[in-house]
Design a protein around this motif. Structure first.
Motif, mmCIF file in Angstrom:
data_model
loop_
_atom_site.group_PDB
_atom_site.id
_atom_site.type_symbol
_atom_site.label_atom_id
_atom_site.label_comp_id
_atom_site.label_asym_id
_atom_site.label_seq_id
_atom_site.Cartn_x
_atom_site.Cartn_y
_atom_site.Cartn_z
ATOM 1 N N GLY A 120 -7.276 -16.360 3.350
ATOM 2 C CA GLY A 120 -7.402 -16.341 4.612
ATOM 3 C C GLY A 120 -6.427 -15.617 5.659
ATOM 4 N N CYS A 121 -5.101 -16.471 5.336
ATOM 5 C CA CYS A 121 -3.882 -16.395 6.001
ATOM 6 C C CYS A 121 -3.449 -14.575 5.874
ATOM 7 C CB CYS A 121 -2.898 -17.022 5.453
ATOM 8 S SG CYS A 121 -1.409 -17.276 6.535
ATOM 9 N N ILE A 122 -3.576 -14.204 4.535
ATOM 10 C CA ILE A 122 -2.824 -13.112 4.340
ATOM 11 C C ILE A 122 -3.918 -11.825 4.743
ATOM 12 C CG2 ILE A 122 -2.232 -11.397 2.517
ATOM 13 C CD1 ILE A 122 -0.207 -13.571 3.000
ATOM 14 N N ILE A 123 -5.129 -12.213 4.640
ATOM 15 C CA ILE A 123 -6.288 -10.982 5.265
ATOM 16 C C ILE A 123 -5.916 -10.979 6.637
ATOM 17 C CG2 ILE A 123 -8.663 -10.727 5.604
ATOM 18 C CD1 ILE A 123 -9.277 -11.305 3.009
ATOM 19 N N ASP A 124 -5.841 -12.032 7.411
ATOM 20 C CA ASP A 124 -5.809 -12.025 8.712
ATOM 21 C C ASP A 124 -4.279 -11.115 8.961
ATOM 22 O OD1 ASP A 124 -8.145 -13.139 9.276
ATOM 23 O OD2 ASP A 124 -7.064 -15.234 9.632
ATOM 24 N N ASN A 125 -3.233 -11.553 8.408
ATOM 25 C CA ASN A 125 -2.056 -11.000 8.433
ATOM 26 C C ASN A 125 -2.135 -9.360 8.286
ATOM 27 O OD1 ASN A 125 0.697 -9.629 6.884
ATOM 28 N ND2 ASN A 125 1.314 -11.541 8.428
ATOM 29 N N LEU A 126 -2.972 -8.843 7.352
ATOM 30 C CA LEU A 126 -3.123 -7.630 6.649
ATOM 31 C C LEU A 126 -3.887 -6.737 8.181
ATOM 32 C CD1 LEU A 126 -4.039 -7.431 3.210
ATOM 33 C CD2 LEU A 126 -1.862 -6.959 4.226
ATOM 34 N N LYS A 127 -4.874 -7.307 8.407
ATOM 35 C CA LYS A 127 -5.582 -6.728 9.688
ATOM 36 C C LYS A 127 -4.939 -6.665 10.866
ATOM 37 C CE LYS A 127 -10.294 -8.553 8.494
ATOM 38 N NZ LYS A 127 -11.316 -9.562 8.586
ATOM 39 N N SER A 128 -4.154 -7.638 11.254
ATOM 40 C CA SER A 128 -3.274 -7.573 12.375
ATOM 41 C C SER A 128 -2.054 -6.378 12.248
ATOM 42 C CB SER A 128 -2.417 -8.915 12.640
ATOM 43 O OG SER A 128 -1.648 -8.667 13.765
ATOM 44 N N GLY A 129 -1.572 -6.187 11.103
ATOM 45 C CA GLY A 129 -0.723 -5.224 10.713
ATOM 46 C C GLY A 129 -1.074 -3.939 10.581
ATOM 47 N N ILE A 130 -2.469 -3.919 10.420
ATOM 48 C CA ILE A 130 -2.897 -2.499 10.450
ATOM 49 C C ILE A 130 -3.151 -1.916 11.807
ATOM 50 C CG2 ILE A 130 -5.193 -1.216 9.980
ATOM 51 C CD1 ILE A 130 -5.253 -2.890 7.117
ATOM 52 N N GLU A 131 -3.691 -2.946 12.730
ATOM 53 C CA GLU A 131 -4.181 -2.900 14.276
ATOM 54 C C GLU A 131 -2.792 -2.442 14.822
ATOM 55 O OE1 GLU A 131 -5.956 -6.341 15.919
ATOM 56 O OE2 GLU A 131 -7.769 -5.989 14.455
ATOM 57 N N LEU A 132 -1.693 -2.908 14.593
ATOM 58 C CA LEU A 132 -0.412 -2.600 15.005
ATOM 59 C C LEU A 132 0.301 -1.480 14.687
ATOM 60 C CD1 LEU A 132 0.648 -6.431 15.798
ATOM 61 C CD2 LEU A 132 0.134 -5.006 17.441
ATOM 62 N N GLY A 133 -0.091 -0.880 13.839
ATOM 63 C CA GLY A 133 0.263 0.237 12.896
ATOM 64 C C GLY A 133 1.506 0.146 11.989
ATOM 65 N N LEU A 134 1.654 -1.426 11.883
ATOM 66 C CA LEU A 134 2.769 -1.712 10.991
ATOM 67 C C LEU A 134 2.511 -1.750 9.546
ATOM 68 C CD1 LEU A 134 3.762 -4.969 12.814
ATOM 69 C CD2 LEU A 134 4.966 -2.892 12.769
ATOM 70 N N TYR A 135 1.251 -1.538 9.018
ATOM 71 C CA TYR A 135 0.807 -1.503 7.829
ATOM 72 C C TYR A 135 -0.366 -0.136 7.567
ATOM 73 C CZ TYR A 135 1.963 -6.478 7.462
ATOM 74 O OH TYR A 135 2.457 -7.773 7.276
ATOM 75 N N ARG A 136 -0.305 0.003 6.576
ATOM 76 C CA ARG A 136 -1.401 1.426 6.225
ATOM 77 C C ARG A 136 -2.640 1.249 6.484
ATOM 78 N NH1 ARG A 136 -1.398 2.786 1.333
ATOM 79 N NH2 ARG A 136 0.056 1.231 0.468
ATOM 80 N N LYS A 137 -3.459 2.043 6.894
ATOM 81 C CA LYS A 137 -4.775 1.815 7.259
ATOM 82 C C LYS A 137 -5.827 1.883 5.931
ATOM 83 C CE LYS A 137 -5.116 3.721 11.797
ATOM 84 N NZ LYS A 137 -5.409 4.934 12.810
ATOM 85 N N ASN A 138 -5.329 2.377 4.848
ATOM 86 C CA ASN A 138 -6.074 2.644 3.839
ATOM 87 C C ASN A 138 -6.043 1.773 2.672
ATOM 88 O OD1 ASN A 138 -3.550 3.598 3.046
ATOM 89 N ND2 ASN A 138 -4.208 5.213 1.750
ATOM 90 N N ILE A 139 -5.312 0.382 2.881
ATOM 91 C CA ILE A 139 -5.168 -0.499 2.098
ATOM 92 C C ILE A 139 -6.453 -1.403 1.799
ATOM 93 C CG2 ILE A 139 -2.800 -0.899 2.363
ATOM 94 C CD1 ILE A 139 -2.914 -3.130 3.953
ATOM 95 N N ASP A 140 -6.485 -2.132 0.664
ATOM 96 C CA ASP A 140 -7.831 -2.600 0.387
ATOM 97 C C ASP A 140 -7.241 -4.435 0.598
ATOM 98 O OD1 ASP A 140 -9.425 -4.527 -1.111
ATOM 99 O OD2 ASP A 140 -10.223 -2.655 -2.148
#
Length: 201
Positions: A120-140
């Motif tokens: 749960g913690c990592i999925i939330d972190n990934l979603k937040s990173g995508i929203e902020l443009g820090l992580y790539r949008k196309n990651i699973d």
């Protein structure tokens, strides 16, 4: 008294290993009789289960405080890593290996709980990173969160990563950088470089 027993046992188990530490040694370190410990825990297995639960809950509370402080997702991961390392004190005795070998039921139960929390913690972190443009949008999200958990637990395998070759601190640093370089955008990589500079050991 029960909390004191848990804290001292936890310290000894992390430094010397779950198998190596005897009830006599715990009693001696606390300056009490073995009978006092048995008043709270009927045997060593029960004490090991209570200690792992205590440490798990302590780390979870710490992670909740970090999540509440609303840092950016990359800084958040570095802060969680730092918290875990402070509590596990570099795992000199490879406690996970000993837990898995000598207390397999406790190990399996703990691993399931760790997975549920981390997923749960990592999925939330990934979603937040995508929203902020820090992580790539196309990651699973599901795949990355599972591979992250597998990596974090996998680096604790002392056959793969002998403790005389790698300290747990080094392994955690390497793995976190490896994970982030795989999912960061250019903007994220700039933040990663900043965190690597701020978190040099």
């Amino acid at each position: 008294m029960e909390k004191k027993i848990l804290e001292k046992s936890n310290e000894l188990f992390l430094n010397l290993g779950f198998k190596s530490v005897t009830m006599d040694e715990i009693a001696s370190a606390l300056g009490v009789s073995k009978k006092t410990i048995y008043k709270y825990f009927k045997n060593k297995t029960e004490l090991v289960a209570a200690v792992t639960e205590y440490m798990f809950n302590t780390i979870c509370k710490g992670i909740d405080c970090i999540l509440d402080s609303k840092m950016n997702p990359i800084e958040e991961l570095f802060s969680i890593k730092k918290l875990v390392m402070e509590h596990l004190k570099d795992e000199k005795s490879s406690p996970q290996f000993q837990l898995q070998k000598y207390y397999p039921k406790i190990y399996t139960s703990l691993k399931h709980k760790q997975f549920d929390i981390m997923q749960g913690c990592i999925i939330d972190n990934l979603k937040s990173g995508i929203e902020l443009g820090l992580y790539r949008k196309n990651i699973d999200l599901e795949f990355i969160s599972r591979i992250y958990f597998n990596g974090v637990t996998g680096i604790k395998d002392k056959d793969l990563f002998p403790l005389n070759n790698y300290s747990m601190q080094t392994l955690m640093n390497y793995y976190l950088e490896y994970h982030l370089r795989g999912i960061c955008t250019e903007k994220g990589l700039l933040e990663l470089e900043k965190q690597l500079k701020n978190n040099q050991f």
